[in-house]
Design a protein around this motif. Sequence first.
Motif, PDB file in Angstrom:
ATOM      1  N   UNK A  13      15.320 -13.978  -5.167  1.00 39.65           N
ATOM      2  CA  UNK A  13      15.707 -14.448  -3.847  1.00 39.65           C
ATOM      3  C   UNK A  13      14.825 -15.543  -3.286  1.00 39.65           C
ATOM      4  N   UNK A  14      13.906 -16.056  -4.092  1.00 40.22           N
ATOM      5  CA  UNK A  14      12.996 -17.107  -3.616  1.00 40.22           C
ATOM      6  C   UNK A  14      13.778 -18.361  -3.202  1.00 40.22           C
ATOM      7  N   UNK A  15      14.783 -18.704  -3.979  1.00 37.83           N
ATOM      8  CA  UNK A  15      15.651 -19.816  -3.607  1.00 37.83           C
ATOM      9  C   UNK A  15      15.119 -21.207  -3.875  1.00 37.83           C
ATOM     10  N   UNK A  16      14.186 -21.342  -4.805  1.00 39.74           N
ATOM     11  CA  UNK A  16      13.633 -22.665  -5.109  1.00 39.74           C
ATOM     12  C   UNK A  16      14.364 -23.368  -6.251  1.00 39.74           C
ATOM     13  N   UNK A  17      15.386 -22.712  -6.799  1.00 41.87           N
ATOM     14  CA  UNK A  17      16.114 -23.314  -7.906  1.00 41.87           C
ATOM     15  C   UNK A  17      15.391 -23.207  -9.228  1.00 41.87           C
ATOM     16  N   UNK A  18      14.370 -22.368  -9.281  1.00 41.48           N
ATOM     17  CA  UNK A  18      13.636 -22.128 -10.522  1.00 41.48           C
ATOM     18  C   UNK A  18      14.002 -20.741 -11.047  1.00 41.48           C
ATOM     19  N   UNK A  19      13.498 -20.396 -12.214  1.00 38.01           N
ATOM     20  CA  UNK A  19      13.758 -19.088 -12.804  1.00 38.01           C
ATOM     21  C   UNK A  19      13.247 -17.989 -11.875  1.00 38.01           C
ATOM     22  N   UNK A  20      14.108 -17.028 -11.576  1.00 38.95           N
ATOM     23  CA  UNK A  20      13.733 -15.869 -10.761  1.00 38.95           C
ATOM     24  C   UNK A  20      13.908 -14.608 -11.597  1.00 38.95           C
ATOM     25  N   UNK A  21      12.967 -13.693 -11.485  1.00 36.54           N
ATOM     26  CA  UNK A  21      13.046 -12.420 -12.197  1.00 36.54           C
ATOM     27  C   UNK A  21      13.876 -11.415 -11.407  1.00 36.54           C
ATOM     28  N   UNK A  22      14.450 -10.482 -12.115  1.00 39.74           N
ATOM     29  CA  UNK A  22      15.228  -9.420 -11.484  1.00 39.74           C
ATOM     30  C   UNK A  22      14.290  -8.379 -10.877  1.00 39.74           C
ATOM     31  N   UNK A  23      14.660  -7.856  -9.714  1.00 35.75           N
ATOM     32  CA  UNK A  23      13.828  -6.875  -9.018  1.00 35.75           C
ATOM     33  C   UNK A  23      13.591  -5.639  -9.875  1.00 35.75           C
ATOM     34  N   UNK A  24      14.581  -5.240 -10.670  1.00 33.66           N
ATOM     35  CA  UNK A  24      14.432  -4.048 -11.515  1.00 33.66           C
ATOM     36  C   UNK A  24      13.317  -4.231 -12.549  1.00 33.66           C
ATOM     37  N   UNK A  25      13.242  -5.411 -13.113  1.00 31.25           N
ATOM     38  CA  UNK A  25      12.197  -5.700 -14.108  1.00 31.25           C
ATOM     39  C   UNK A  25      10.833  -5.693 -13.435  1.00 31.25           C
ATOM     40  N   UNK A  67       0.818  -1.212   0.000  1.00 30.84           N
ATOM     41  CA  UNK A  67       0.000   0.000   0.000  1.00 30.84           C
ATOM     42  C   UNK A  67       0.853   1.264   0.000  1.00 30.84           C
ATOM     43  N   UNK A  68       1.974   1.225   0.723  1.00 30.55           N
ATOM     44  CA  UNK A  68       2.844   2.405   0.851  1.00 30.55           C
ATOM     45  C   UNK A  68       3.837   2.541  -0.310  1.00 30.55           C
ATOM     46  N   UNK A  69       3.859   1.565  -1.209  1.00 32.23           N
ATOM     47  CA  UNK A  69       4.772   1.642  -2.346  1.00 32.23           C
ATOM     48  C   UNK A  69       6.189   1.192  -2.038  1.00 32.23           C
ATOM     49  N   UNK A  70       6.368   0.494  -0.925  1.00 30.78           N
ATOM     50  CA  UNK A  70       7.689  -0.045  -0.585  1.00 30.78           C
ATOM     51  C   UNK A  70       7.846  -1.394  -1.287  1.00 30.78           C
ATOM     52  N   UNK A  71       7.960  -1.307  -2.591  1.00 30.96           N
ATOM     53  CA  UNK A  71       7.905  -2.482  -3.460  1.00 30.96           C
ATOM     54  C   UNK A  71       8.968  -3.523  -3.126  1.00 30.96           C
ATOM     55  N   UNK A  72      10.224  -3.103  -3.075  1.00 27.55           N
ATOM     56  CA  UNK A  72      11.312  -4.055  -2.840  1.00 27.55           C
ATOM     57  C   UNK A  72      11.150  -4.766  -1.496  1.00 27.55           C
ATOM     58  N   UNK A  73      10.717  -4.048  -0.486  1.00 25.66           N
ATOM     59  CA  UNK A  73      10.504  -4.633   0.837  1.00 25.66           C
ATOM     60  C   UNK A  73       9.367  -5.655   0.779  1.00 25.66           C
ATOM     61  N   UNK A  74       8.286  -5.283   0.100  1.00 25.70           N
ATOM     62  CA  UNK A  74       7.148  -6.199  -0.033  1.00 25.70           C
ATOM     63  C   UNK A  74       7.563  -7.484  -0.748  1.00 25.70           C
ATOM     64  N   UNK A  75       8.295  -7.351  -1.838  1.00 25.52           N
ATOM     65  CA  UNK A  75       8.761  -8.533  -2.573  1.00 25.52           C
ATOM     66  C   UNK A  75       9.621  -9.412  -1.669  1.00 25.52           C
ATOM     67  N   UNK A  76      10.498  -8.797  -0.901  1.00 25.10           N
ATOM     68  CA  UNK A  76      11.350  -9.555   0.013  1.00 25.10           C
ATOM     69  C   UNK A  76      10.558 -10.347   1.035  1.00 25.10           C
TER      70      UNK A  76
END
Length: 154
Positions: A129-141, A109-118
């Motif tokens: 940073x999910x760490x499941x050994x699958x394809x992970x997207x870059x935070x910038x994208x 809600x506050x727009x703290x996107x990177x924190x929310x994703x984490x």
Amino acid sequence: MDNRKAFLDTIAFSELGSQLIKISDNGYNVIVGSTPLKPILFSSYADHPRRLVHITANLASTAAGRYQLLARYFDAYKKLLGLPDFSPASQDAIALQQIREGRALDDVDAGRFDIAVGKVRNIWASLPGAGYGQRENKIEILRAQFAAAGGRLA
């Protein structure tokens, strides 16, 4: 809330990709293992499709829908939230509940996107940073996708 919708759109983009979203019912009827060239779609929202797909020799999954929810989690959330089906509205409600449980809703809600994703990366394997050994997207994208979907960054 615009940020919530944008965050949900970003999770769907991360999990499915824009092409698969376009050729499906906005991602809501996609089964794990789908590709743009070979989409695997389900046709009824009455229940989770409960299809076990073998992705690799060591990985099988029942993930389905816009947020790639496992069948066993659907059953728990259906009961918890009193949901009638696996419709788009039910899928959105579950994803928002998962974000709430990850204590990330205030950050969204506050727009703290990177924190929310984490805080929710353990829920969606495609998040950085999910760490499941699958394809992970870059935070910038993903951050750019969030903004393009109408999200407001802090």
